[in-house]
Every structure is written in structure tokens, then in C-alpha cells.
Motif scaffolding. Sequence first.
Motif, PDB file in Angstrom:
ATOM      1  N   GLN A 579      86.794  50.550  12.277  1.00  0.00           N
ATOM      2  CA  GLN A 579      87.776  51.253  13.098  1.00  0.00           C
ATOM      3  C   GLN A 579      87.592  52.767  12.986  1.00  0.00           C
ATOM      4  OE1 GLN A 579      89.738  49.375  14.991  1.00  0.00           O
ATOM      5  NE2 GLN A 579      90.575  51.143  16.054  1.00  0.00           N
ATOM      6  N   GLU A 583      86.405  55.310  15.986  1.00  0.00           N
ATOM      7  CA  GLU A 583      87.234  56.462  16.368  1.00  0.00           C
ATOM      8  C   GLU A 583      86.433  57.766  16.323  1.00  0.00           C
ATOM      9  OE1 GLU A 583      90.263  56.733  17.506  1.00  0.00           O
ATOM     10  OE2 GLU A 583      90.818  54.620  17.402  1.00  0.00           O
ATOM     11  N   LYS A 587      82.920  61.849  19.230  1.00  0.00           N
ATOM     12  CA  LYS A 587      83.760  63.039  19.120  1.00  0.00           C
ATOM     13  C   LYS A 587      82.901  64.248  18.739  1.00  0.00           C
ATOM     14  CE  LYS A 587      87.779  60.937  19.753  1.00  0.00           C
ATOM     15  NZ  LYS A 587      87.339  59.539  19.836  1.00  0.00           N
ATOM     16  N   VAL A 593      91.294  63.337  15.766  1.00  0.00           N
ATOM     17  CA  VAL A 593      91.228  61.877  15.673  1.00  0.00           C
ATOM     18  C   VAL A 593      92.390  61.389  14.830  1.00  0.00           C
ATOM     19  CG1 VAL A 593      88.732  61.647  15.983  1.00  0.00           C
ATOM     20  CG2 VAL A 593      89.665  62.052  13.696  1.00  0.00           C
ATOM     21  N   ILE A 595      93.223  58.370  12.421  1.00  0.00           N
ATOM     22  CA  ILE A 595      92.608  57.256  11.707  1.00  0.00           C
ATOM     23  C   ILE A 595      93.393  56.951  10.442  1.00  0.00           C
ATOM     24  CG2 ILE A 595      90.275  57.752  12.543  1.00  0.00           C
ATOM     25  CD1 ILE A 595      89.721  59.090   9.840  1.00  0.00           C
ATOM     26  N   LYS A 603      98.090  55.803   9.364  1.00  0.00           N
ATOM     27  CA  LYS A 603      97.280  56.666  10.221  1.00  0.00           C
ATOM     28  C   LYS A 603      97.669  58.128  10.034  1.00  0.00           C
ATOM     29  CE  LYS A 603      95.838  53.584  13.941  1.00  0.00           C
ATOM     30  NZ  LYS A 603      95.772  53.357  15.397  1.00  0.00           N
TER      31      LYS A 603
END
Length: 615
Positions: A579, A583, A587, A593, A595, A603
Motif C-alpha cells: 500500500q 501510494e 509521486k 501522500v 500513508i 494514516k
Amino acid sequence: MHADLEKLLSLGRITPALAEKLDCISPGHYCFHSTWGAGKVISWNLPAKKLVIDFEENPEHEIALEFAPRILEFIGDDHFLAKRYEDPEFLISLAADDPVELVRLTLKGYGNSLTPEKLEAALKGTVIAEDKWKNWWDKVRAMLRTNVQFMMPTRKGERITLRTNMLSRAQAALEDYGKAADLKAKVRVLDSVKMENVVSEPEAVNTLIQAVNADVCNGGSLALQQVLELAILRDDLIAAVKNTEAAETSCSLRSLVENGIEDVERFAEILNSMPAVRQKCVYAVLPEIFGDSWTEKTLELFDASGARAVGEIAKFLIEQGQEKTFIKHLKHSLLRQTLPAESLIWICRQRNDAAKPLFGIPVGIAMLSLIEQDHMDGGPNRMLRLKNLFMEDKNMIQEMIRKQDVAEVRQFAKMLYNTSAFSEQDRGALMARVISVFPDLHSIVLDAMVDTSDKPEPVFVSWESLEARKKELEELVNVKIPENLHNKKISRAEGDLRENGGYQDAKEVEKVLNRRRAELEHALSLARGTDFTVTDTSRAAMGTKVTLQPLGGGNPVVYTILGAWDTNPEKHIVSYLSQVGKELTGKKVGDQVKIVPMDGDKKKVFTITAIEAAF
């Protein structure tokens, strides 16, 4: 002094100092041996330097005089062990008629202090039968806790202590509080104080209040949990004796909470370690501190809290008439998939009560997403409680999908079956629960399980991890499987396969080995080795090292994006399929971001400040 010693002393054969030492081990004196128990010196032969001692577990045993001081503990006539040697029946009757006196007598023999383990060793099997010890001690321990003469331990390793001075209950609490080694120990002392037993002694209680208040004011932020707990216990004492002057302190619970809650995440961790009854006291002052915005601050605490605090905060919000606001907040977080694991667990536990409007397939999808993310990140299995909830709550999935749209159930079932976070056996059990509610979905679920429209995509791995899995497969095929097959044949030759444990074990091992072989062969068929060489570092990608700066401040963190089998949490190496990897991929510097960090479970927002080649 023993007559033999007086004779030797008069003849000048021994010195007065030696005579005094020897007199302690002369016939008639008592001793203790760690293996043989209590004993009594019944005779000696000084010229031969020999002692004959009658031990509980070794009668009339001869010991060399020179070894006696090394292996024996010599005790007085009034010692508990001497009484156990001379009159065990008296102690046995005391255990039944006056057990508190038996404990007092035992402690007195050991300098008024013993650990519970040493007390057990002294009494169990000699004075109290081994099979009766637990019931006897449970009853006696409760009696000792109500007897002010005894200072009882509050945690493992502490001693039971017999007080040498007569004190009232409040005076005893004050003495124990003063002797406590640190703030944690002081909290435990106050925990043991029963208000109804001390309210009749306002002078001693007021002195105790002053001592507690001094610790509250001087405790500091590093011991905030203990400071908060002491403040709450102090306020309980103040209320018990109705001391209005003591209530006017600069170190009020409100001021402590107001200063401590500035760091919400740390404050939530502290609350999670506190007993529920004290958490409630903290929540009760939030409306005073934050006025009309107290609900928002409490919801912030809820989002940051652990298992113990989540339930208490939810209960407090509901009791204060904020149920609608609370449910709305959870629905919003659920749609954004930002609910942490503990909040999802609370929803599942309360699905027939407070969380009934929230419980459904979105909750299941959010749970699976966190489990899958944790699995892909290769972390320390932070979502184990979520996984266990899926497996152990036998009715949860059925209740989650009942009366739901078939299309949503199909999506959830496909996600459930395709996750690699559960073993094949566990996935099968979970899928069975889905089909038990929607039998007609059996074919649809099968379609979701198998999708042959496209060939599986290859996965990229480092050459090192590729070689490691190849070696594992080679060892399986060439060593482990043949060895197990050989063991199976040998066990089979022993006959009666139903009662043959070796044969049954070999069959189970065979299944495990063959399943692992299939997994490795499938994984290797998709794997593509790479050295992660990159020339373009304008965007994050496999083979890059990405520096992230937390949006709320703090130390930067660096993630290295590598192959599917290269995750290493300690070195902050993530798979491009995880994940976090997904993410970050694509970028560029300056992008933000959101995360879940590898060292956290919620997160957070980060800004990318640098991208460079990993090698």
C-alpha cells in the motif's frame, strides 16, 4: 554456654570468641537446610569435628563441623521453622483456626518480611496440604488485605510486610505512601485505600492529601499518566473528608488535562493505559476546558486511541447525548477509509447496540484493507486482532452481509477470497460463511475466485530474493519431500494406519510441503529478477529512495521502494506492490501522500522532499 565448651575454654584449648561461635551450633539449637528443611542439633563430637542433626527430611544426618556454617542457617528457638520442627500439629491447627496469626508468626521468623512465593514455600506441603494451598491462600490473602498490621504487595516481586508499630488505616496508608519507591508505586498504594475505612481520620487523610498534591505538582510531564491518576485519587480523598481548602489547588485535574492534551496522540496513549474509571474522570473535564468544541476534541482522542480507551470514549460521548454526532463522524471516516483498527473492532463488538447504524459491508472492506496493507508491508502483524476477529467471531460475516445488495456481497467475497493475508484454509472457512447466507451466490463467488480473462501479471523481485526462493524450492523437491515420503513409508509398514501417529503426522507434513511447493512454483513462474537500476528520479518508482517529511512536524523518514519479496521494516524497505509502495509510486518532490507508516497503525500526511536512486 554448653558444658563441653566451658570445659575446653577453662583448659585454654579454645578462645572465648570461638567458644561463642560454636555455642550457636551446640546440641539443642535449630538450623535450616534448603533441601532437608528445619533441623535440630542432637549431638556433636568436637575432637572429631562432627555434628549430628535431625532434619525434617533427613533424620540423624552427620555433617562435618567445618561445612556447617556454609550450608546451614542457624535460627533461634522462637523462629517459625523451629516451631514447625518441634510442633507441626500446633501450626496445622493454627492454619485452620487462626490463619492470620500463622502468617504473622511466619513473617516474624523471617525478619517481618517475605515474598508470597517464600511464604508459600514455608507453609505448603508441611503445614498446609499441597492440594488445599490455593483455596486456603485465596481466603487468607483477602483477610490480610483488611488487616492493617500487614502491608500487602501490589505487584509481583514485592513483599508481605508485618508492621512493627500499631497504626490506624489512614496512618498505615500515609506510611506506605511515604515508603513507595516511585509514582507508580504510590498510585498502587492509593488504589488499595478504601475511603470508608479512612474518612473517620481527617487529620491523617489531610496529611496524605498534602503529600499526594506535592507529587502531583512536582511529577512532571514525563510521568503524566501517574500524575493524572494521583490527581484523581487525591480528589477522591478530598471529597471523602470534605476538605474544601485542599480542593483549591493550582494543580487541578483540569489544568493537567488542559496542558497534556496539546499532544493528542501521546495523551491518547496515556489514557489507553489508565483504568476505565479514571479515564471517565479525564473525559468529564473536557467540556469545561473546550466549551462548545469539546465534542470535536473528544473525537480526536477517539481516533488516536487504543483498544481500552476507544470503548470508554464512545460510552462517554453517548452518555453525554452526542450519539448522533459520534455516528456521523464514524460514517464520514468509514467512507474515507481512515478508521483505525481499534475503531473498527469497536463497531463490530457494538454491532447490535450503539454501532448498529454503521455495521455492514463497508466495515468489512475497511477491515480487509487494513489487514491486506499490513500483510503487504511485511510489518510486525499489527492487524492480528482484526484477523482474529474475522476468524473467532463466527456470526460476524453473516450479520455483515445479511440484507445487503448481492453485487456488494460479491465484491466483498472476491476481496475476501483473493487476499493473501489469510491462509488457504482460513479463506475457505470465511467463504463458507458467505455462501451460508447467499447459497445462490455460489457460482458468482466461484467466478470471482477465478478470472482467466487475462494472464497474471509478472512481479519484479531482486536477484537475491529470487535465488533464495529457488533454493527453497530445490530443498523442498530434493530433500524435504523425499525425506517425508521415506518417513511415511516406514510408518506405514508399522501397520494399523488409524492408530499410527507417525503415519498421520507424515501425511499432514506431506500436505504442507506440497502446498508450499505449489506456492513457490507459481510465484517463481511470475517472478522477474532485476537490479533496480534507475536513471529517472523525477518521480518515485521501484528502485528509488524517497524522503518524506511529516506534515505536522517531526523527523523525516526515508522509504526505499524495491521488489515484491524485498520488504524489510527495520530498514524501511517496502515492496512496490504494498500500500505504501503504491501510494508513493508516481509521486514527485513537493507532492503530499497519506500513508500508514511502518512504525504506526494510523494514516499520516507526509510531503515528499527528495527522490534519489536506491543504488
